[in-house]
Design an enzyme around this catalytic site. Structure first.
Site, PDB file in Angstrom:
ATOM      1  NE  ARG A   1      -1.609  -2.286   2.740  1.00  0.00           N
ATOM      2  CZ  ARG A   1      -1.589  -3.390   2.400  1.00  0.00           C
ATOM      3  NH1 ARG A   1      -2.835  -4.045   1.773  1.00  0.00           N
ATOM      4  NH2 ARG A   1      -0.984  -4.263   2.686  1.00  0.00           N
ATOM      5  CB  THR A   2       3.431   2.543   2.321  1.00  0.00           C
ATOM      6  OG1 THR A   2       2.536   2.055   3.409  1.00  0.00           O
ATOM      7  CG2 THR A   2       3.917   3.935   2.626  1.00  0.00           C
TER       8      THR A   2
ATOM      9  CE  LYS B   1      26.584  -2.660  -5.246  1.00  0.00           C
ATOM     10  NZ  LYS B   1      26.701  -1.489  -6.288  1.00  0.00           N
TER      11      LYS B   1
ATOM     12  NE  ARG C   1       6.953   0.694   5.226  1.00  0.00           N
ATOM     13  CZ  ARG C   1       5.608   0.199   5.104  1.00  0.00           C
ATOM     14  NH1 ARG C   1       5.706  -0.965   4.741  1.00  0.00           N
ATOM     15  NH2 ARG C   1       4.710   0.827   5.171  1.00  0.00           N
TER      16      ARG C   1
ATOM     17  CG  HIS D   1       3.280   3.664   8.670  1.00  0.00           C
ATOM     18  ND1 HIS D   1       3.233   4.539   7.521  1.00  0.00           N
ATOM     19  CD2 HIS D   1       2.894   2.586   8.285  1.00  0.00           C
ATOM     20  CE1 HIS D   1       3.088   4.082   6.602  1.00  0.00           C
ATOM     21  NE2 HIS D   1       2.896   2.705   6.863  1.00  0.00           N
TER      22      HIS D   1
HETATM   23  N1   CP Z   1      -0.488   0.080   5.816  1.00  0.00           N
HETATM   24  C1   CP Z   1       0.802  -0.321   5.152  1.00  0.00           C
HETATM   25  O1   CP Z   1       1.735   0.274   5.806  1.00  0.00           O
HETATM   26  O2   CP Z   1       0.688  -1.261   4.351  1.00  0.00           O
HETATM   27  P1   CP Z   1       2.089  -1.776   3.518  1.00  0.00           P
HETATM   28  O3   CP Z   1       2.962  -2.347   4.743  1.00  0.00           O
HETATM   29  O4   CP Z   1       1.424  -2.831   2.583  1.00  0.00           O
HETATM   30  O5   CP Z   1       2.667  -0.609   3.011  1.00  0.00           O
END
Ligand code: CP
Length: 306
Positions: A51-52, A80, A101, A129
């Site tokens: 999603r993100t 590396k 991320r 998040h």
């Molecule tokens: N909600 C969320 O962060 O989903 P993903 O891990 O799929 O990005």
């Protein structure tokens, strides 16, 4: 130049403005379709995501911009031994904004301190998040009509659940929120969040292990996955993973106006039989995430759309 690492970096006014822009995008998508023409978003994902990452990419495309990046650490020079700081300096030569991320708490902050372009934290370990929180806030606003005056239950892994930590922090800005924390003893909300957010802001909260006992009191139920990747010990994960499974039977005791939210992905903690229940809001959250990320990209790139 601004980054977004923690949701509390945004004032209440800014949160409300982002929601207003997202709602305008929903109503008038064509107005925004070329607003980021010539701009590039880099998605640096050192940890899996559906999603993100893809909603950031969809957001940038729908703003008329372009996207580059990687979806796993092994396909970048991190494999590396390249540092997050050097990665951020490098990507600053290619893109206008970064969404990152990382499994390590604080990595997007380090990136933001070394990049010359805005960095958005797209999830760092069990910490924060913020853009999931933006999706959650728009969902609550659209489901409930307001970000104030309701009882919200957080259920599942409240210890490692970064989406829970960020959403509780954001909700502390709004009026008359009651919080019910539902988790096994081992996965309780960390004390520092209770002390620094809930107690400090005078937010009424209770802790329980029993979802059945409290489900009838809730206006919103925010379910979470027990995250295998955060456990050091597989036996503990196996013991705790099925602590809460929301079924149609359990939903019989819930309010008809309940909204069931979940940041997703789910494993089995919400039965698929609930997907067609009008109270299920978790796939609306997915879509709302794209609109809020569009609004955030516009804000951090300082793009004004008339
Ligand atoms: N909600 C969320 O962060 O989903 P993903 O891990 O799929 O990005």
């Amino acid at each position: 130049m601004r980054s977004l690492i923690d949701i509390l970096e945004l004032t209440t006014k800014e949160l409300d403005e982002l929601i207003a822009v997202a709602e305008d995008i929903i109503e008038n998508p064509s107005k925004y379709s070329e607003s980021c023409k010539g701009k590039k978003l880099a998605t640096l994902f050192f940890e899996p995501s559906t999603r993100t990452r893809l909603s950031f990419e969809a957001a940038m495309y729908e703003l008329g911009g372009n996207v580059l990046g990687f979806s796993e650490a092994n396909s970048s020079s991190a494999a590396k031994g390249e540092s997050v700081a050097d990665t951020a300096k490098t990507i600053s030569c290619y893109a206008d904004i970064i969404a990152m991320r990382h499994p390590k708490e604080g990595a997007p902050l380090v990136a933001s301190m070394n990049a010359s372009i805005p960095v958005i934290n797209a999830g760092d370990g069990g910490h924060n998040h913020p853009t999931q929180t933006l999706a959650d806030l728009l969902t609550i606003k659209r489901e409930k009509g307001s970000l104030s005056n309701y009882t919200i239950g957080f259920c599942g892994d409240l210890k490692f659940g970064r989406t829970v930590h960020s959403l509780i922090a954001a909700l502390s800005r709004y009026e008359n929120i009651k919080v019910v924390l539902i988790s096994p003893e081992e996965l309780k909300l960390p004390d520092y969040i209770k002390k620094d957010i809930l107690v400090k802001n005078g937010i009424e909260f209770v802790e329980t292990t029993d979802l059945d006992k409290v489900i009838g009191e809730l206006d919103i139920l925010y379910m979470t996955r027990v995250q295998r990747e955060r456990f050091f010990n597989e036996a503990d994960y196996i013991r705790l993973k099925d602590s809460y499974i929301l079924t149609p039977k359990k939903m019989e005791n819930a309010k008809p106006t309940l909204s069931v939210m979940h940041p997703l992905p789910r494993v089995n903690e919400i039965s698929v039989a609930i997907d067609n229940d009008p109270r299920a809001a978790y796939f609306k959250q997915v879509l709302n995430g794209k609109y809020m990320r569009m609004a955030l990209i516009l804000k951090l790139l300082e793009v004004e759309v008339k």
